[in-house]
Design an enzyme around this catalytic site. Structure first.
Site, PDB file in Angstrom:
ATOM      1  N   CYS A 159      42.686 -19.927 -31.757  1.00  0.00           N
ATOM      2  CA  CYS A 159      42.304 -18.505 -31.869  1.00  0.00           C
ATOM      3  C   CYS A 159      43.358 -17.619 -31.212  1.00  0.00           C
ATOM      4  O   CYS A 159      43.686 -16.557 -31.713  1.00  0.00           O
ATOM      5  CB  CYS A 159      40.980 -18.213 -31.168  1.00  0.00           C
ATOM      6  SG  CYS A 159      39.716 -19.434 -31.418  1.00  0.00           S
ATOM      7  N   ASP A 160      43.877 -18.048 -30.062  1.00  0.00           N
ATOM      8  CA  ASP A 160      44.670 -17.142 -29.225  1.00  0.00           C
ATOM      9  C   ASP A 160      46.134 -17.537 -29.051  1.00  0.00           C
ATOM     10  O   ASP A 160      46.905 -16.772 -28.463  1.00  0.00           O
ATOM     11  CB  ASP A 160      44.017 -17.032 -27.829  1.00  0.00           C
ATOM     12  CG  ASP A 160      42.579 -16.548 -27.925  1.00  0.00           C
ATOM     13  OD1 ASP A 160      42.312 -15.707 -28.806  1.00  0.00           O
ATOM     14  OD2 ASP A 160      41.727 -17.006 -27.152  1.00  0.00           O
ATOM     15  N   CYS A 172      40.499 -21.522 -26.539  1.00  0.00           N
ATOM     16  CA  CYS A 172      40.735 -21.805 -27.948  1.00  0.00           C
ATOM     17  C   CYS A 172      42.178 -21.484 -28.338  1.00  0.00           C
ATOM     18  O   CYS A 172      42.521 -20.329 -28.596  1.00  0.00           O
ATOM     19  CB  CYS A 172      39.753 -20.986 -28.790  1.00  0.00           C
ATOM     20  SG  CYS A 172      40.060 -21.136 -30.550  1.00  0.00           S
TER      21      CYS A 172
END
Ligand code: NAP
Length: 307
Positions: free
Chosen positions: A135-136, A132
């Site tokens: 997200c990261d 992701c």
């Protein structure tokens, strides 16, 4: 107490089903599941959802759907459904040890990102390996990363990662992307993105260091192997339907997608419907998921009026 309708899952399909069912005064109960909002939560700009000419952030779109579903009286339970029993009606749904009953069910549990399936990937997950980018990505400021895959997700994630990483390399196992033309063009025109064609990631290096330090690549044409130093690995290689809980209970195709009747969201069990990515391996768009969510609610309403 038995409910009219339980909806399992909270992506575009689940929320649309909830909006329609709530407006039909069915007082639906919706379980949000382990990833409330579903895959759109891990997306940034959604540019192809009608009604948002400037685009809309995935999480914002899902929050708006939730507010709309609540406004018409959807009861929301922020739990993960552990098991279901569709053998008799009312159907039973168990979450956190509590059992809920309903005369109809809409399954909209979606699909989840696929993993590469490497032992090193498991060990280094969250330590430089991710599925992701949204997200990261932030953790890879000024670093070099690879994105594995050749579909729209790989294109989208690569573009997003260029905001943080100094260099993004897409590793694709064939010599052509399957992504849509417009997304391919954007990627190929981006000076921060390189592509390694015909290559497979066969190992992720750095287990001893506790963080990703590189990958071992295999050329699919020559069979040659080589190591490439890298700080992060993002897998964007597709999705699998979230149907484990329904194994042996509902008909599935060979890839695990729930089978519904033609032009319908009905499963083989009367009163149990499936909408969104959990039953759609072909289109898999937010708008098509919303469309089948609407169909499922209308079909559930009709079913309930006849039993
Ligand atoms: P996808 O279209 O199924 O593409 C998966 C890619 O990963 C393919 O290129 C595939 O290679 C590769 N792959 C699969 N397994 C692999 C493995 N084990 N090792 C290496 N490579 C592997 O999946 P997706 O990109 O997630 O897209 C899913 C759906 O969502 C599509 O319908 C897409 O249009 C949609 N989507 C749309 C947007 C948007 O419009 N903004 C954004 C993201 C996704 P092969 O090509 O060789 O099979």
């Amino acid at each position: 107490m038995s409910h009219n309708l339980i909806i399992i899952g909270s992506g575009p399909a689940g929320w649309t089903a909830a909006i329609y069912a709530a407006r039909a005064e069915l007082k639906p109960l919706l379980f949000e599941g382990s990833e409330p909002g579903g895959q759109l939560i891990t997306t940034t700009d959604v540019e192809n959802f009608p009604g948002f000419p400037e685009g809309v952030l995935g999480p914002e779109l899902m929050e708006k759907c939730k507010t709309q579903a609540k406004r018409f009286g959807t009861e929301i339970i922020s739990e993960v459904v552990d098991s279901v029993d569709f053998s008799t009606r009312p159907f039973k749904v168990t979450a956190k040890g509590e059992t809920y009953e309903a005369n109809s069910i809409i399954i909209s549990t979606g699909a989840s990102a696929r993993r590469l399936g490497l032992e090193s990937e498991k060990k280094l997950y969250g330590k430089g390996v991710s599925a992701c980018a949204t997200c990261d990505g932030f953790f890879f400021k000024g670093k070099n990363v690879i994105v594995v895959g050749g579909g729209d997700s790989a294109m989208e994630e690569s573009g997003f990662l260029t905001k943080f990483a100094s260099k993004v390399t897409i590793v694709h196992r064939r010599d052509a992307f399957r992504a849509s033309k417009i997304m391919q063009e954007r990627v190929l025109a981006n000076p921060k993105i390189d592509v390694i064609w015909n290559s497979d990631v066969i190992d992720i290096l750095g287990v001893e260091d506790g963080k990703v330090t590189g990958v071992r690549l295999k050329d699919m044409v020559t069979g040659e192997e080589r190591e490439m130093p890298i700080d992060g690995v993002f897998a964007a290689i597709g999705h699998d339907p979230n149907t484990k809980m329904f194994q042996g209970k509902l008909e599935m195709d060979e890839r695990g997608y729930l089978v519904t009747n033609p032009d319908s969201t009905a499963t083989k069990i009367p009163g149990v419907f499936a909408a969104g990515d959990v039953q759609d391996s072909k289109y898999r768009q937010a708008i098509t998921a919303a469309g089948t969510g609407c169909m499922a609610a209308l079909e559930a309403e009709r079913f309930l009026s006849e039993v």
